[in-house]
Design a protein around this motif. Sequence first.
Motif, PDB file in Angstrom:
ATOM      1  N   ALA A 450       0.842  -1.200   0.000  1.00 16.76           N
ATOM      2  CA  ALA A 450       0.000   0.000   0.000  1.00 16.76           C
ATOM      3  C   ALA A 450       0.874   1.247   0.000  1.00 16.76           C
ATOM      4  N   GLU A 451       0.353   2.313  -0.590  1.00 12.07           N
ATOM      5  CA  GLU A 451       1.062   3.592  -0.610  1.00 12.07           C
ATOM      6  C   GLU A 451       0.724   4.338   0.677  1.00 12.07           C
ATOM      7  N   ALA A 456      -6.769   6.678   1.092  1.00 12.59           N
ATOM      8  CA  ALA A 456      -7.335   5.518   0.411  1.00 12.59           C
ATOM      9  C   ALA A 456      -7.798   5.902  -0.982  1.00 12.59           C
ATOM     10  N   GLU A 457      -7.220   5.242  -2.004  1.00 14.62           N
ATOM     11  CA  GLU A 457      -7.635   5.460  -3.380  1.00 14.62           C
ATOM     12  C   GLU A 457      -7.992   4.101  -3.970  1.00 14.62           C
ATOM     13  N   GLY A 458      -8.835   4.078  -4.954  1.00 23.10           N
ATOM     14  CA  GLY A 458      -9.303   2.814  -5.504  1.00 23.10           C
ATOM     15  C   GLY A 458     -10.710   2.528  -5.050  1.00 23.10           C
ATOM     16  N   HIS A 459     -11.157   1.300  -5.288  1.00 22.22           N
ATOM     17  CA  HIS A 459     -12.562   0.990  -5.077  1.00 22.22           C
ATOM     18  C   HIS A 459     -12.796  -0.046  -3.981  1.00 22.22           C
ATOM     19  N   THR A 467      -1.841  -4.710   2.164  1.00 23.54           N
ATOM     20  CA  THR A 467      -1.009  -5.262   1.088  1.00 23.54           C
ATOM     21  C   THR A 467      -1.857  -6.146   0.185  1.00 23.54           C
ATOM     22  N   ARG A 468      -1.475  -6.174  -1.100  1.00 21.17           N
ATOM     23  CA  ARG A 468      -2.158  -7.039  -2.060  1.00 21.17           C
ATOM     24  C   ARG A 468      -1.192  -8.100  -2.584  1.00 21.17           C
ATOM     25  N   ASP A 469      -1.675  -9.340  -2.647  1.00 23.27           N
ATOM     26  CA  ASP A 469      -0.940 -10.436  -3.272  1.00 23.27           C
ATOM     27  C   ASP A 469      -1.712 -10.874  -4.511  1.00 23.27           C
ATOM     28  N   TYR A 470      -1.134 -10.612  -5.697  1.00 29.46           N
ATOM     29  CA  TYR A 470      -1.788 -10.930  -6.966  1.00 29.46           C
ATOM     30  C   TYR A 470      -1.336 -12.296  -7.467  1.00 29.46           C
ATOM     31  N   TYR A 471      -2.296 -13.039  -8.077  1.00 26.14           N
ATOM     32  CA  TYR A 471      -2.018 -14.349  -8.667  1.00 26.14           C
ATOM     33  C   TYR A 471      -2.609 -14.398 -10.070  1.00 26.14           C
ATOM     34  N   VAL A 483      -6.366 -12.394  -9.928  1.00 24.77           N
ATOM     35  CA  VAL A 483      -7.050 -12.236  -8.649  1.00 24.77           C
ATOM     36  C   VAL A 483      -6.019 -11.782  -7.605  1.00 24.77           C
ATOM     37  N   PHE A 484      -6.523 -11.185  -6.544  1.00 20.96           N
ATOM     38  CA  PHE A 484      -5.616 -10.799  -5.465  1.00 20.96           C
ATOM     39  C   PHE A 484      -6.278 -10.977  -4.114  1.00 20.96           C
ATOM     40  N   ARG A 485      -5.412 -11.283  -3.140  1.00 22.45           N
ATOM     41  CA  ARG A 485      -5.823 -11.359  -1.750  1.00 22.45           C
ATOM     42  C   ARG A 485      -5.523 -10.012  -1.124  1.00 22.45           C
ATOM     43  N   HIS A 486      -6.536  -9.390  -0.538  1.00 20.52           N
ATOM     44  CA  HIS A 486      -6.392  -8.044   0.001  1.00 20.52           C
ATOM     45  C   HIS A 486      -6.078  -8.122   1.483  1.00 20.52           C
ATOM     46  N   GLY A 487      -4.814  -7.907   1.816  1.00 20.64           N
ATOM     47  CA  GLY A 487      -4.387  -7.942   3.202  1.00 20.64           C
ATOM     48  C   GLY A 487      -3.683  -9.234   3.546  1.00 20.64           C
ATOM     49  N   LEU A 488      -2.619  -9.133   4.335  1.00 23.70           N
ATOM     50  CA  LEU A 488      -1.936 -10.303   4.853  1.00 23.70           C
ATOM     51  C   LEU A 488      -2.622 -10.754   6.145  1.00 23.70           C
ATOM     52  N   TYR A 489      -2.337 -11.990   6.558  1.00 27.57           N
ATOM     53  CA  TYR A 489      -2.988 -12.493   7.757  1.00 27.57           C
ATOM     54  C   TYR A 489      -2.544 -11.734   8.999  1.00 27.57           C
ATOM     55  N   GLU A 490      -1.273 -11.218   8.992  1.00 31.50           N
ATOM     56  CA  GLU A 490      -0.855 -10.428  10.146  1.00 31.50           C
ATOM     57  C   GLU A 490      -1.448  -9.025  10.118  1.00 31.50           C
ATOM     58  N   GLU A 491      -1.955  -8.562   8.931  1.00 32.28           N
ATOM     59  CA  GLU A 491      -2.593  -7.255   8.838  1.00 32.28           C
ATOM     60  C   GLU A 491      -4.069  -7.317   9.185  1.00 32.28           C
ATOM     61  N   THR A 492      -4.710  -8.366   8.768  1.00 32.50           N
ATOM     62  CA  THR A 492      -6.132  -8.552   9.055  1.00 32.50           C
ATOM     63  C   THR A 492      -6.367 -10.040   9.272  1.00 32.50           C
ATOM     64  N   GLY A 493      -7.195 -10.365  10.204  1.00 31.01           N
ATOM     65  CA  GLY A 493      -7.404 -11.774  10.527  1.00 31.01           C
ATOM     66  C   GLY A 493      -8.107 -12.555   9.440  1.00 31.01           C
ATOM     67  N   GLU A 494      -8.816 -11.882   8.544  1.00 28.61           N
ATOM     68  CA  GLU A 494      -9.602 -12.571   7.518  1.00 28.61           C
ATOM     69  C   GLU A 494      -9.474 -11.806   6.197  1.00 28.61           C
ATOM     70  N   PRO A 495      -8.419 -12.077   5.435  1.00 30.13           N
ATOM     71  CA  PRO A 495      -8.249 -11.386   4.150  1.00 30.13           C
ATOM     72  C   PRO A 495      -9.384 -11.730   3.189  1.00 30.13           C
ATOM     73  N   ARG A 496      -9.684 -10.784   2.297  1.00 33.30           N
ATOM     74  CA  ARG A 496     -10.715 -10.994   1.293  1.00 33.30           C
ATOM     75  C   ARG A 496     -10.068 -11.103  -0.071  1.00 33.30           C
TER      76      ARG A 496
END
Length: 504
Positions: A450-451, A456-459, A467-471, A483-496
């Motif tokens: 994240a910047e 917060a920018e984007g939708h 953080t985003r992890d793209y696959y 697709v991407f997972r939004h957030g690491l497990y240490e950043e949020t308990g339940e990434p989306r």
Amino acid sequence: MRLTALDAQASKLGLSVGMTLADARARCPDLMSLPHDTEADARELERLTARMQRFTPMAAPDPPDGIMLDITACAHLFGGETALACTAAVEAGYTARHAFAAHAAAARALARYGELSPPSSLRGRRPKQSRVVCADSGLPRGFAARNDDGEEIAEEALHARIHALPIAALELPEDAQSGLRRAGLVTLGDLAARPMAALAARFGGDMVARLRAVLGEQDSPMVPQRRAEPLRASVRFAEPVARTEFVLDVIEDLLAGLCRQMEVRHLGGRRFTVRLERTDGARRQLTVETSVPSRDPARIIRLFRERIEGLADPLDPGFGFDAMALAVTRSEPLHPAQPAMDGEGGVAAEGIAVLIDRLTTRFGRDGVLRTGPCDTHIPEIAQRVLPAMQVGPAAWPDLGEGQPRPLFLLDPPQPVTAMAGVPDGPPQRLRWRGHLHEVVRAEGPERIAAEWWRKAEGHVAGGAGLTRDYYRIEDETGARYWVFRHGLYEETGEPRWYMHGLFA
């Protein structure tokens, strides 16, 4: 890294030009620093030099932060030498130091290394940036200049001030200055009292040449900055002209002459303006623009024809036009290009530029748009839409072969339900738009942080600072997705998880 410029507050804290950035931050932990933009400084100095030409036609830049002015026979028009220097500094918007001498090298040395204070009219002003303005009065022997307080300085007094300058005024290399100090030579007067031949034998001829220039024993000519002649042509008619076709023919003739001038100066026009004057005093102005620099009369006259045909209010000549002027109000460098062997080189790019020019002339600047890259790595805001005339061909960042981007991005990214390995495994199964997709191949992750310096920018809601992890994945049907997972497990308990793009 060293400090190159300071504001008033930093100077009060004990910082100085030349101090290392690490030492400055150790003394002032809250120090705000910006990189030194030498190109911007050079452009500003050229602009200021051009502005000084209203005081004298003999103005020359003295990089990195000075301007030389030959004010011979000009000072009395502005109330004297000091009044001229103060007025020039105030109009430029800078606090400046100035000095006067009979030759340029001495004036420069006095302004940079003499014990001078800012002009009295500028005391108390908050400077935008410190500049040094050197004035060459061009006065003959026996002159009487004036100091900052308006008092006359006789030739002998100014001679003494020049001899009192430190040897740093010669701007020699540090090893040469150290050698002079070890020899007990501290001021220019100390050097002037020594035989020049002995100084040249020990310290080099360059030092002697600089010394003689400052002392006035050797010429120190200045090369004034000349203002470029405007690209403009005009014509007056013996009889009023009422036919539009004749007007276009005259514009084409004027264009031919201006294009020859631009070719000599290696320029190309970006904006062309025609002013038509009617016999009743009314004026009409037409302007066309090009997306790239051009000096092709045929191409430009086509744009003027399109412009006239697209006018909501037709070009009414009334009783006729009796004068016409054509000017290139915006130009850019345009150097000759080597054509290809088959004569087809650059035809495609030129054809696109011509099409953009014609469409913009017909529909206006906001009628033809082009995407351009933004300085960000967040995919959904990595581009913006600008008028095609405003930006050139997009210079997109090279991501390399290992990180391809999909041709189609979803705006906004759409949430999906995914089953993935913990903590950072790729998705194994996902449900999107009611359909279940089994992942047979996956590549990644490509992590995009994240910047933190932005809001917060984007939708993606509620995801500021994550953080985003793209696959890049492929399902059982061969369809490929991003697709991407939004957030690491240490950043949020339940990434989306989100679907962001489709590969062709």
